[in-house]
Enzyme design. Structure first.
Site, mmCIF file in Angstrom:
data_model
loop_
_atom_site.group_PDB
_atom_site.id
_atom_site.type_symbol
_atom_site.label_atom_id
_atom_site.label_comp_id
_atom_site.label_asym_id
_atom_site.label_seq_id
_atom_site.Cartn_x
_atom_site.Cartn_y
_atom_site.Cartn_z
ATOM 1 N N SER A 125 9.252 22.410 0.375
ATOM 2 C CA SER A 125 8.606 21.191 -0.111
ATOM 3 C C SER A 125 7.100 21.241 0.088
ATOM 4 C CB SER A 125 9.184 20.016 0.671
ATOM 5 O OG SER A 125 8.384 18.880 0.504
ATOM 6 N N TYR A 150 12.258 15.782 9.162
ATOM 7 C CA TYR A 150 12.644 16.350 7.863
ATOM 8 C C TYR A 150 11.635 17.416 7.435
ATOM 9 C CZ TYR A 150 12.646 17.050 2.902
ATOM 10 O OH TYR A 150 12.601 17.661 1.672
ATOM 11 N N LYS A 154 11.738 21.843 6.934
ATOM 12 C CA LYS A 154 11.321 22.694 5.805
ATOM 13 C C LYS A 154 10.397 23.799 6.311
ATOM 14 C CE LYS A 154 13.863 20.811 2.848
ATOM 15 N NZ LYS A 154 15.033 21.562 2.373
HETATM 16 C C1 WQD Z 1 5.495 8.797 -4.476
HETATM 17 C C2 WQD Z 1 4.354 7.799 -4.489
HETATM 18 C C3 WQD Z 1 4.343 6.302 -2.615
HETATM 19 C C4 WQD Z 1 8.038 4.219 -3.608
HETATM 20 C C5 WQD Z 1 8.510 12.928 -1.607
HETATM 21 C C6 WQD Z 1 9.738 13.010 -0.741
HETATM 22 C C7 WQD Z 1 9.488 13.806 0.477
HETATM 23 C C8 WQD Z 1 8.935 15.165 0.094
HETATM 24 C C9 WQD Z 1 7.725 15.031 -0.737
HETATM 25 C C10 WQD Z 1 10.737 16.672 -0.519
HETATM 26 C C11 WQD Z 1 3.717 7.604 -3.122
HETATM 27 C C12 WQD Z 1 4.569 5.552 -3.913
HETATM 28 C C13 WQD Z 1 6.960 5.082 -3.638
HETATM 29 C C14 WQD Z 1 7.829 2.841 -3.823
HETATM 30 C C15 WQD Z 1 5.477 3.269 -4.103
HETATM 31 N N1 WQD Z 1 9.876 15.832 -0.761
HETATM 32 N N2 WQD Z 1 5.697 4.616 -3.870
HETATM 33 N N3 WQD Z 1 6.543 2.424 -4.067
HETATM 34 O O1 WQD Z 1 6.110 10.235 -0.758
HETATM 35 O O2 WQD Z 1 5.461 12.035 -2.369
HETATM 36 O O3 WQD Z 1 7.546 12.164 -0.956
HETATM 37 O O4 WQD Z 1 8.009 14.216 -1.873
HETATM 38 O O5 WQD Z 1 10.806 17.494 0.271
HETATM 39 O O6 WQD Z 1 10.655 13.944 1.155
HETATM 40 O O7 WQD Z 1 10.162 11.721 -0.365
HETATM 41 O O8 WQD Z 1 7.436 10.653 -2.926
HETATM 42 O O9 WQD Z 1 8.572 9.193 -4.533
HETATM 43 O O10 WQD Z 1 8.499 8.509 -2.105
HETATM 44 O O11 WQD Z 1 6.402 8.438 -3.445
HETATM 45 O O12 WQD Z 1 4.331 2.832 -4.304
HETATM 46 O O13 WQD Z 1 8.743 1.996 -3.786
HETATM 47 O O14 WQD Z 1 4.865 6.525 -4.873
HETATM 48 O O15 WQD Z 1 3.495 5.590 -1.769
HETATM 49 O O16 WQD Z 1 2.357 7.414 -3.337
HETATM 50 P P1 WQD Z 1 6.527 11.235 -1.720
HETATM 51 P P2 WQD Z 1 7.833 9.169 -3.241
#
Ligand code: WQD
Length: 337
Positions: A125, A150, A154
């Protein structure tokens, strides 16, 4: 050629099984069904007109795993998805994550190094880069201290594989560092099935638009970005799935000199949360109900991939843009009601 896919009924796993079957590979799935459903097999069958072999198996069950491998010595490659993936849960229950993601990996490798063909693709990741100093993020960017157990699994997972490759000449591995996988198969036969309240942006958006959730909370509009919201690299899950197939083919055809390599898998394009919302509204024709709330602890400001290594070395490029991914995610969501 027989390919073993662990976690093959999960979100990225199931799309990769489709990509493998589309290219004529024979797929064996191991999945413990802890975060997936047997219904996914039907979806895969509808899309590819072929049902992969399925074995319900928990990778932590050493004797069942050994038994499985003793009966399947002719596996040409392994794609290892089976893992737990909820950041918050990993903070509450770190030992579960170290067991599911690392003990299981080590058991898998113990069996793999006894096979005639020893090729493995590991799901890593972009989280390993943390808040990167330079954008876009290349594979040579420093690994930052993980923000969660988590994320740590990775980083350590990559190290376990790299150390094992150093000790076993025949073992070849690629770790793919995913950016943000979204979307669904264009047929809407398979897609993401979040359990409970989605933590990720796109499933939360589609569930809000369909009426399952009242409104989307946008976490923070005071970040140092153009519109104040965080930036990510959203990659269509089928593009990501295809990256696994080409990476595995690289290993199986012995194209690489090193026996452990890492590749970023993203589009190279950064999109803000507000841009994703706008793109969703365009792709779906729906107006999205959202409000700005406080920042979510642990979020990095911006992350998007330098994809040159994957482009040049794997010959892989993303094919589907953000709007297409959101269209597919929306079609999938609409099918769930
Ligand atoms: C994306 C953006 C939030 C939800 C993911 C995985 C993590 C790792 C990396 C795998 C961010 C914003 C989100 C919501 C929002 N992957 N958001 N409202 O944080 O990049 O992490 O990728 O290994 O495990 O979770 O992805 O989809 O959670 O968030 O504003 O209800 O959307 O703040 O900027 P993230 P995400």
């Amino acid at each position: 050629m027989k390919i073993l896919v662990t976690g093959g009924l999960g979100f990225i796993g199931s799309h990769t099984v489709v990509a493998l079957q589309d290219k004529g590979y024979e797929v064996l799935i191991l999945d413990d069904l802890s975060n997936s459903s047997l219904k996914v097999l039907e979806g895969i069958t509808k899309i590819t007109s072929k049902t992969p072999a399925f074995h319900k198996l928990d990778l932590r069950d050493k004797s069942s795993l050994q038994d499985f491998f003793s009966k399947h010595q002719d596996i040409s490659g392994v794609i290892h998805f089976a893992a737990s993936k909820a950041v918050g849960e990993s903070v509450e229950n770190p030992l579960l994550y170290y067991e599911n993601n690392l003990a299981a990996l080590s058991y898998l490798l113990q069996n793999l190094v006894l096979l005639p063909e020893q090729n493995i693709i590991f799901s890593s990741s972009c989280t390993v880069y943390g808040e990167a100093d330079e954008l876009p993020i290349s594979e040579s960017a420093p690994i930052k201290k993980a923000m969660s157990p988590y994320g740590n699994t990775k980083q350590i997972g990559e190290e376990i594989i790299s150390d094992t490759c150093a000790a076993h000449d025949k073992l070849k591995a690629i770790a793919l560092r995913y950016f943000n996988p979204i979307g669904a198969h264009p047929t809407a036969e398979i897609g993401e099935l979040p359990i409970g309240t989605p933590q990720n942006l796109v499933p939360f958006i589609t569930q809000t638009a369909i009426g399952k959730r009242q409104e989307l909370s946008v976490y923070g509009k005071d970040y140092p970005t153009e519109d104040g919201t965080c930036i990510r690299d959203y990659i269509h899950v089928m593009d990501l799935a295809e990256a696994h197939v080409v990476a595995l083919e690289r290993l199986m055809s012995s194209q690489s000199k090193e026996n452990f390599e890492v590749f970023n898998v993203g589009t190279g394009i950064g999109s803000s949360v507000l841009e994703v919302i706008e793109a969703f509204e365009k792709a779906s024709g729906e107006k999205l109900n959202y409000k700005i709330v406080d920042r979510r602890p642990g979020d990095v400001i911006a992350a998007y991939a330098d994809t040159q290594k994957a482009n040049k070395t794997l010959g892989w490029h993303y094919q589907r843009n953000l709007e297409q991914a959101l269209k597919d995610a929306w079609a999938w969501e609409k099918k769930q009601v």
